[in-house]
Design a protein around this motif. Structure first.
Motif, PDB file in Angstrom:
ATOM      1  N   ALA A 276       0.650  -0.905   0.088  1.00 25.06           N
ATOM      2  CA  ALA A 276      -0.092  -0.005   0.100  1.00 25.06           C
ATOM      3  C   ALA A 276       0.906   1.315  -0.063  1.00 25.06           C
ATOM      4  CB  ALA A 276      -0.800  -0.046   1.339  1.00 25.06           C
ATOM      5  N   ASN A 277       2.024   1.183   0.644  1.00 20.43           N
ATOM      6  CA  ASN A 277       2.868   2.294   0.881  1.00 20.43           C
ATOM      7  C   ASN A 277       3.440   2.716  -0.610  1.00 20.43           C
ATOM      8  OD1 ASN A 277       4.252   4.260   2.281  1.00 20.43           O
ATOM      9  ND2 ASN A 277       5.859   3.146   2.242  1.00 20.43           N
TER      10      ASN A 277
ATOM     11  N   LEU B  88       2.316   1.995  -3.489  1.00 21.06           N
ATOM     12  CA  LEU B  88       1.114   2.270  -4.398  1.00 21.06           C
ATOM     13  C   LEU B  88       0.954   3.938  -3.839  1.00 21.06           C
ATOM     14  CD1 LEU B  88      -1.111  -0.842  -4.714  1.00 21.06           C
ATOM     15  CD2 LEU B  88       0.254   0.452  -6.579  1.00 21.06           C
ATOM     16  N   ALA B  89       1.142   4.274  -2.806  1.00 19.51           N
ATOM     17  CA  ALA B  89       0.614   5.512  -2.321  1.00 19.51           C
ATOM     18  C   ALA B  89       1.890   6.571  -2.747  1.00 19.51           C
ATOM     19  CB  ALA B  89       0.518   5.812  -0.857  1.00 19.51           C
ATOM     20  N   ASN B  90       3.073   5.971  -3.089  1.00 19.10           N
ATOM     21  CA  ASN B  90       4.198   6.764  -3.268  1.00 19.10           C
ATOM     22  C   ASN B  90       4.576   6.502  -4.680  1.00 19.10           C
ATOM     23  OD1 ASN B  90       5.391   8.194  -0.894  1.00 19.10           O
ATOM     24  ND2 ASN B  90       5.117   6.130   0.049  1.00 19.10           N
ATOM     25  N   VAL B  91       3.468   6.298  -5.671  1.00 14.02           N
ATOM     26  CA  VAL B  91       3.630   6.170  -6.989  1.00 14.02           C
ATOM     27  C   VAL B  91       4.331   7.286  -7.708  1.00 14.02           C
ATOM     28  CG1 VAL B  91       1.396   6.390  -8.012  1.00 14.02           C
ATOM     29  CG2 VAL B  91       2.768   4.584  -8.981  1.00 14.02           C
ATOM     30  N   ASP B  92       4.039   8.274  -7.293  1.00 11.48           N
ATOM     31  CA  ASP B  92       4.466   9.583  -7.888  1.00 11.48           C
ATOM     32  C   ASP B  92       5.585  10.253  -7.288  1.00 11.48           C
ATOM     33  OD1 ASP B  92       2.598   9.362 -10.128  1.00 11.48           O
ATOM     34  OD2 ASP B  92       1.055   9.841  -8.895  1.00 11.48           O
ATOM     35  N   THR B  93       5.993   9.580  -6.010  1.00 12.88           N
ATOM     36  CA  THR B  93       6.888  10.438  -5.338  1.00 12.88           C
ATOM     37  C   THR B  93       8.410  10.303  -5.667  1.00 12.88           C
ATOM     38  OG1 THR B  93       5.504   9.842  -3.375  1.00 12.88           O
ATOM     39  CG2 THR B  93       7.941  10.635  -2.908  1.00 12.88           C
ATOM     40  N   PRO B  94       8.905  11.648  -6.038  1.00  8.18           N
ATOM     41  CA  PRO B  94      10.461  11.440  -6.522  1.00  8.18           C
ATOM     42  C   PRO B  94      11.262  10.763  -5.652  1.00  8.18           C
ATOM     43  CG  PRO B  94       9.617  13.654  -6.807  1.00  8.18           C
ATOM     44  CD  PRO B  94       8.504  12.975  -6.134  1.00  8.18           C
TER      45      PRO B  94
ATOM     46  N   TYR C  69      11.624   7.845  -4.549  1.00  7.39           N
ATOM     47  CA  TYR C  69      10.972   6.743  -3.860  1.00  7.39           C
ATOM     48  C   TYR C  69      11.464   5.312  -4.376  1.00  7.39           C
ATOM     49  CZ  TYR C  69       8.087   3.858  -1.110  1.00  7.39           C
ATOM     50  OH  TYR C  69       7.506   2.453  -0.337  1.00  7.39           O
TER      51      TYR C  69
ATOM     52  N   GLN D 185       9.634  -1.123  -1.861  1.00  5.42           N
ATOM     53  CA  GLN D 185       9.984  -2.137  -1.015  1.00  5.42           C
ATOM     54  C   GLN D 185       9.027  -3.102  -0.929  1.00  5.42           C
ATOM     55  OE1 GLN D 185      10.024  -0.331   2.815  1.00  5.42           O
ATOM     56  NE2 GLN D 185      11.090   1.548   1.900  1.00  5.42           N
TER      57      GLN D 185
ATOM     58  N   LYS E 109       0.155  -3.243  -8.319  1.00  5.78           N
ATOM     59  CA  LYS E 109      -1.154  -3.624  -8.158  1.00  5.78           C
ATOM     60  C   LYS E 109      -1.482  -5.175  -8.100  1.00  5.78           C
ATOM     61  CE  LYS E 109      -2.669   0.155 -10.481  1.00  5.78           C
ATOM     62  NZ  LYS E 109      -3.227   0.684 -11.555  1.00  5.78           N
TER      63      LYS E 109
ATOM     64  N   VAL F  26      -1.742   5.193   5.183  1.00  6.29           N
ATOM     65  CA  VAL F  26      -1.165   5.240   3.782  1.00  6.29           C
ATOM     66  C   VAL F  26      -1.686   5.707   2.908  1.00  6.29           C
ATOM     67  CG1 VAL F  26       0.280   3.642   2.544  1.00  6.29           C
ATOM     68  CG2 VAL F  26       0.949   3.637   4.838  1.00  6.29           C
TER      69      VAL F  26
ATOM     70  N   PHE G 178       5.996  15.982  -3.966  1.00  3.30           N
ATOM     71  CA  PHE G 178       5.753  14.804  -3.180  1.00  3.30           C
ATOM     72  C   PHE G 178       6.999  14.354  -2.724  1.00  3.30           C
ATOM     73  CE2 PHE G 178       1.826  13.294  -5.741  1.00  3.30           C
ATOM     74  CZ  PHE G 178       1.064  14.302  -5.328  1.00  3.30           C
TER      75      PHE G 178
ATOM     76  N   VAL H   5       2.838   9.285   1.956  1.00  2.00           N
ATOM     77  CA  VAL H   5       3.308  10.289   1.201  1.00  2.00           C
ATOM     78  C   VAL H   5       2.783  11.699   1.999  1.00  2.00           C
ATOM     79  CG1 VAL H   5       3.328  11.208  -1.003  1.00  2.00           C
ATOM     80  CG2 VAL H   5       1.916   9.212  -0.666  1.00  2.00           C
TER      81      VAL H   5
ATOM     82  N   ASN I  85      -5.391   4.296  -4.737  1.00  2.00           N
ATOM     83  CA  ASN I  85      -5.327   4.154  -3.398  1.00  2.00           C
ATOM     84  C   ASN I  85      -6.889   3.737  -2.718  1.00  2.00           C
ATOM     85  OD1 ASN I  85      -2.761   4.823  -2.454  1.00  2.00           O
ATOM     86  ND2 ASN I  85      -2.920   6.618  -3.709  1.00  2.00           N
TER      87      ASN I  85
END
Lengths: 131, 142
Positions: free
Chosen positions: A27-28, A30-36, A38, A41, A100, B9, B49, B70, B123
């Motif tokens: 889930a983490n 997937l939540a950080n899919v757009d975080t530079p 990242y 894990q 996913k 999350v 982000f 995030v 999400n």
């Protein structure tokens, strides 16, 4: 088959813990899919299960806030970084489709574990009631 | 219980994507906001982000807070140059006859919007799955 009443669920209890931990990790991702920058894990189920079954059930006592509690549930040492299939420009290594797929797979296994546990409970109840 | 963490999350992911969607909406709405000086012209905005890091102070008190999700560090204005058009009869033209247009690229914004909405959906799905599994866990033996 079942050693004693305290061990009704057998391996499924450990499996459920790992499935839950892995669900949080995915889930983490997937939540950080757009975080530079990242880094995705993951938790290897087999290694985590090995680690969990070799854990000493006698936990260390924590009497001071500076004592480090033995956190069996976090699986910190078993978490590793995923090797990216394709480099992305912003340094992010999350492949949304792969994550996913892994998440769905994990959810299904989670559900299977719950079904096993449910059947175990039903079997025990049947034995207790003598129906 | 670690499963509650999934909601935090996925929730942080949803709120981050919501902010991204908001900035996109603002950019698209202001795509044609003409101005007579460069300083007053709207500039495209976008959120930054970052993965949240565990607070070392709370590490001992809350060992479950390992994967917090995030965070939006802030909203920055895009650095690409503004567009200037020569339109001397425009009511907002400056003394040289130029009007200043925002550096909003509609194509980029549309792509951003779709990406944000897909991530939001993912999400929401994660949250739904976690909810179903948790409900099933609570219903064990019934």
């Amino acid at each position: 088959m079942i050693a004693g009443i305290e061990n009704v669920f057998g391996i499924h209890e450990s499996a459920l813990k790992i499935r839950e931990a892995r669900q949080s990790i995915l889930a983490n991702n997937l939540a950080n899919v757009d975080t530079p920058n990242y880094q995705a894990q993951d938790l290897d189920f087999a290694t985590a299960l090995d680690a969990l079954s070799s854990v000493d059930t006698e936990a260390l006592s924590v009497s001071d806030r500076n004592h480090i509690a033995e956190d069996v549930m976090s699986f910190d040492s078993e978490i590793s970084f995923r090797s990216p299939t394709q480099a992305s420009l912003d340094g992010n290594t999350v492949d949304a489709d792969r994550e996913k797929a892994e998440f769905s797979k994990n959810a299904l296994s989670h559900q299977a574990t719950l079904t096993f546990m449910n059947h175990q409970i039903r079997t025990m109840l049947m034995a207790i009631r003598g129906e | 219980m670690s499963n509650f963490n999934v909601f935090d999350v996925a929730g942080s992911g949803m709120s981050a994507q919501q902010i991204r969607l908001n900035t996109t909406a603002s950019n698209i709405a202001n795509a044609d906001s003409v101005s007579s000086s460069e300083g007053k012209t709207y500039r495209a905005r976008e959120p930054v982000f970052a993965a949240m890091l565990t607070d070392s102070e709370n590490e001992f008190s809350d060992p479950q807070a390992q994967l917090p999700g995030v965070s939006v560090l802030g909203i920055v204005e895009r650095g690409t140059p503004l567009r200037a058009e020569y339109k001397p009869d425009h009511p907002q033209a400056d003394k040289d006859g130029y009007i200043h247009l925002p550096n909003v690229n509609i194509m980029e914004e549309m792509a951003n919007m779709i990406s944000a909405s897909r991530s939001y959906q993912t999400n929401a799905d994660v949250m739904n799955t976690a909810k179903t599994l948790m409900q099933k866990t609570m219903m064990l033996g019934e």
